[in-house]
Design an enzyme around this catalytic site. Structure first.
Site, PDB file in Angstrom:
ATOM      1  N   GLU A   1      -0.924  -9.153  -0.359  1.00 38.01           N
ATOM      2  CA  GLU A   1      -2.107  -9.393  -0.211  1.00 38.01           C
ATOM      3  C   GLU A   1      -2.785  -9.463  -1.649  1.00 38.01           C
ATOM      4  O   GLU A   1      -3.576 -10.495  -1.565  1.00 38.01           O
ATOM      5  CB  GLU A   1      -2.726  -8.407   0.511  1.00 38.01           C
ATOM      6  CG  GLU A   1      -1.912  -8.734   1.878  1.00 38.01           C
ATOM      7  CD  GLU A   1      -2.491  -7.680   2.796  1.00 38.01           C
ATOM      8  OE1 GLU A   1      -1.740  -6.673   2.800  1.00 38.01           O
ATOM      9  OE2 GLU A   1      -2.993  -7.170   3.922  1.00 38.01           O
TER      10      GLU A   1
ATOM     11  N   ALA B   1       0.459  -1.357   0.067  1.00 37.20           N
ATOM     12  CA  ALA B   1      -0.419  -0.279  -0.105  1.00 37.20           C
ATOM     13  C   ALA B   1       1.296   1.337   0.068  1.00 37.20           C
ATOM     14  O   ALA B   1       2.240   1.060   0.703  1.00 37.20           O
ATOM     15  CB  ALA B   1      -0.858   0.264   1.920  1.00 37.20           C
TER      16      ALA B   1
ATOM     17  N   GLU C   1       4.674  -5.381   7.308  1.00 35.21           N
ATOM     18  CA  GLU C   1       4.147  -3.877   8.034  1.00 35.21           C
ATOM     19  C   GLU C   1       4.073  -3.813   9.158  1.00 35.21           C
ATOM     20  O   GLU C   1       4.320  -2.600  10.244  1.00 35.21           O
ATOM     21  CB  GLU C   1       2.214  -4.750   7.838  1.00 35.21           C
ATOM     22  CG  GLU C   1       0.964  -4.222   6.358  1.00 35.21           C
ATOM     23  CD  GLU C   1       1.724  -5.175   5.976  1.00 35.21           C
ATOM     24  OE1 GLU C   1       2.308  -6.490   5.727  1.00 35.21           O
ATOM     25  OE2 GLU C   1       1.178  -5.463   4.613  1.00 35.21           O
TER      26      GLU C   1
ATOM     27  N   GLY D   1       0.516  -4.620   0.801  1.00 30.87           N
ATOM     28  CA  GLY D   1      -0.623  -4.968   0.006  1.00 30.87           C
ATOM     29  C   GLY D   1      -0.511  -5.960  -1.513  1.00 30.87           C
ATOM     30  O   GLY D   1      -1.407  -6.382  -2.759  1.00 30.87           O
TER      31      GLY D   1
HETATM   32  N1  CAA Z   1       4.478   3.131  -0.208  1.00 34.04           N
HETATM   33  C1  CAA Z   1       5.134   4.211  -0.968  1.00 34.04           C
HETATM   34  N2  CAA Z   1       5.453   4.134  -1.723  1.00 34.04           N
HETATM   35  C2  CAA Z   1       6.887   4.101  -2.192  1.00 34.04           C
HETATM   36  C3  CAA Z   1       6.533   1.875  -1.646  1.00 34.04           C
HETATM   37  C4  CAA Z   1       5.122   1.716  -0.725  1.00 34.04           C
HETATM   38  N3  CAA Z   1       4.608   0.675  -0.388  1.00 34.04           N
HETATM   39  N4  CAA Z   1       7.639   0.776  -2.456  1.00 34.04           N
HETATM   40  C5  CAA Z   1       7.889   2.037  -2.482  1.00 34.04           C
HETATM   41  N5  CAA Z   1       7.548   2.886  -2.822  1.00 34.04           N
HETATM   42  C6  CAA Z   1       8.514   4.010  -3.296  1.00 34.04           C
HETATM   43  C7  CAA Z   1      10.241   4.487  -2.488  1.00 34.04           C
HETATM   44  O1  CAA Z   1       9.547   5.686  -1.878  1.00 34.04           O
HETATM   45  C8  CAA Z   1      10.730   5.230  -3.854  1.00 34.04           C
HETATM   46  O2  CAA Z   1      10.105   6.722  -4.435  1.00 34.04           O
HETATM   47  P1  CAA Z   1      10.981   7.715  -4.117  1.00 34.04           P
HETATM   48  O3  CAA Z   1      12.616   8.065  -5.551  1.00 34.04           O
HETATM   49  O4  CAA Z   1       9.973   9.204  -4.763  1.00 34.04           O
HETATM   50  O5  CAA Z   1      11.757   7.966  -3.328  1.00 34.04           O
HETATM   51  C9  CAA Z   1      10.355   3.882  -4.884  1.00 34.04           C
HETATM   52  O6  CAA Z   1       9.537   3.651  -4.859  1.00 34.04           O
HETATM   53  C10 CAA Z   1      11.669   3.277  -5.352  1.00 34.04           C
HETATM   54  O7  CAA Z   1      11.243   2.855  -3.782  1.00 34.04           O
HETATM   55  P2  CAA Z   1      13.128   2.903  -3.206  1.00 34.04           P
HETATM   56  O8  CAA Z   1      14.057   3.542  -3.362  1.00 34.04           O
HETATM   57  O9  CAA Z   1      12.715   1.952  -2.057  1.00 34.04           O
HETATM   58  O10 CAA Z   1      13.502   1.175  -4.014  1.00 34.04           O
HETATM   59  P3  CAA Z   1      14.585  -0.054  -3.429  1.00 34.04           P
HETATM   60  O11 CAA Z   1      15.075  -0.812  -4.205  1.00 34.04           O
HETATM   61  O12 CAA Z   1      15.634   0.774  -2.095  1.00 34.04           O
HETATM   62  O13 CAA Z   1      13.631  -0.373  -2.327  1.00 34.04           O
HETATM   63  C11 CAA Z   1      11.925  -1.876  -1.155  1.00 34.04           C
HETATM   64  C12 CAA Z   1      12.652  -1.650  -2.206  1.00 34.04           C
HETATM   65  C13 CAA Z   1      12.137  -2.422  -0.268  1.00 34.04           C
HETATM   66  C14 CAA Z   1      10.852  -2.395  -1.831  1.00 34.04           C
HETATM   67  C15 CAA Z   1      11.386  -0.774  -0.633  1.00 34.04           C
HETATM   68  O14 CAA Z   1      10.863   0.554  -1.600  1.00 34.04           O
HETATM   69  C16 CAA Z   1      10.198  -0.917   0.757  1.00 34.04           C
HETATM   70  O15 CAA Z   1      10.286  -1.167   1.272  1.00 34.04           O
HETATM   71  N6  CAA Z   1       9.083  -0.245   0.134  1.00 34.04           N
HETATM   72  C17 CAA Z   1       7.898  -1.009   1.184  1.00 34.04           C
HETATM   73  C18 CAA Z   1       7.926  -1.871   1.406  1.00 34.04           C
HETATM   74  C19 CAA Z   1       6.405  -2.231   2.423  1.00 34.04           C
HETATM   75  O16 CAA Z   1       7.010  -1.812   3.637  1.00 34.04           O
HETATM   76  N7  CAA Z   1       5.158  -2.404   1.730  1.00 34.04           N
HETATM   77  C20 CAA Z   1       3.528  -2.728   2.756  1.00 34.04           C
HETATM   78  C21 CAA Z   1       3.233  -1.416   2.959  1.00 34.04           C
HETATM   79  S1  CAA Z   1       2.169  -1.381   4.102  1.00 34.04           S
HETATM   80  C22 CAA Z   1       1.052  -2.169   4.171  1.00 34.04           C
HETATM   81  O17 CAA Z   1       1.010  -2.909   2.084  1.00 34.04           O
HETATM   82  C23 CAA Z   1      -0.253  -2.214   4.074  1.00 34.04           C
HETATM   83  C24 CAA Z   1      -1.924  -3.093   4.259  1.00 34.04           C
HETATM   84  O18 CAA Z   1      -1.754  -4.144   3.942  1.00 34.04           O
HETATM   85  C25 CAA Z   1      -2.341  -2.958   3.681  1.00 34.04           C
END
Ligand code: CAA
Length: 260
Positions: A114, A66, A134, A111
């Site tokens: 999911e 998400a 999460e 998500g």
């Molecule tokens: N939401 C918003 N933006 C996201 C994102 C997310 N879930 N995942 C990645 N992005 C964005 C980053 O902010 C970044 O944006 P900018 O270039 O503007 O800074 C871009 O995508 C590229 O990401 P990274 O620079 O972080 O890329 P990376 O290769 O270094 O890392 C990754 C990749 C490990 C996937 C890392 O991006 C990450 O950990 N993302 C979040 C994963 C996460 O925690 N997901 C769970 C979300 S909560 C959820 O899903 C709740 C639910 O069930 C409803």
């Protein structure tokens, strides 16, 4: 169908829905979830579509979860509404009459994992990574992850993934039954299309009935579930496809199903 955050394409009777926000690694925001819901509502009514593939745009990510930027300022009511929105959209995928294959082409986190789990089954590229991170953000999955993950991989493995937030690679996902097959990244969509194509060549009403039996049956006790199966089995005998399928077998020729 035209969307801002999705690409909708068809290849014969196969629909391909691509989550398309590659700059945010295809993170799911509200607008995207609404579009996903609309797309699957339309596919449900379109019986010329026999199977659906869901994938992510770009080479790096299926869906990285998400949208954390959008969620970060939510109050309780907004968080609840967001969870229900995602749950509804994913339930629509799960309840779609036609089968849905997730072609997981990279990160399937939060998500994203999911979403993949709401599909009927998953195939993955070697670089796919799965996880429910999460808890690393101070929350829990909100789009069905706490419920679908244990149903797919068992309580113990789900507990480990949910409590640690650790990511697993495609080999481990295959080992625990989260994905059916792992293929090279460059052949992922072709492989998904090949499986979808085989599904599309079967009796369409039978495939829909098989999905209904599988999905509805899992919500029933065994006695009711097998009674439901018997009803669906019998209803197949009211179709032209059953006559054609069995006649073709007996005449040693390929069946020409019409979905009637
Ligand atoms: N939401 C918003 N933006 C996201 C994102 C997310 N879930 N995942 C990645 N992005 C964005 C980053 O902010 C970044 O944006 P900018 O270039 O503007 O800074 C871009 O995508 C590229 O990401 P990274 O620079 O972080 O890329 P990376 O290769 O270094 O890392 C990754 C990749 C490990 C996937 C890392 O991006 C990450 O950990 N993302 C979040 C994963 C996460 O925690 N997901 C769970 C979300 S909560 C959820 O899903 C709740 C639910 O069930 C409803």
């Amino acid at each position: 169908m035209d969307f801002q955050h999705l690409i909708y394409e068809t290849a014969g009777s196969i629909a391909i829905v691509t989550i398309n926000r590659p700059k945010a690694l295809n993170a799911l925001n509200r607008a995207l979830l609404l579009e996903l819901d609309q797309a699957f509502a339309a596919i449900a009514d379109n019986r010329s579509i026999a199977a659906v593939i869901v994938t992510g745009a770009g080479e790096k990510s299926f869906v990285a979860g998400a949208d954390i930027a959008e969620m970060s300022a939510f109050d309780l009511a907004e968080a609840r509404a967001f969870s229900r929105l995602g749950q509804r959209a994913f339930q629509r995928i799960e309840e779609l009459p036609q089968p849905v294959i997730a072609a997981v082409n990279g990160f399937a986190l939060g998500g994203g994992c999911e979403l993949a789990m709401a599909c009927d089954f998953r195939i993955a590229s070697v670089n796919a990574r799965f996880g429910q991170p999460e808890v690393t953000l101070g929350v829990i999955p909100g789009f069905g992850g706490t419920q679908r993950l244990p149903r797919l991989v068992g309580q113990g493995m789900a507990a480990q993934l949910l409590y640690t937030g650790d990511m697993i690679g495609s080999d481990e996902a295959l080992r625990i039954g989260l994905v059916n097959k792992v293929v090279p990244a460059e052949s992922l969509i072709e492989e998904a299309k090949a499986i979808a194509g085989r599904i599309a060549g079967r009796g369409p009403l039978a495939v829909i009935a098989a999905k209904a039996a599988l999905r509805e049956g899992s919500n029933l006790d065994l006695n009711r579930a097998i009674a439901y199966e018997a009803e669906l089995f019998a209803s197949g005998f009211a179709t032209a496809d059953q006559k054609e399928g069995m006649a073709a077998f007996l005449q040693k020729r390929k069946a020409e199903f019409k979905g009637e």
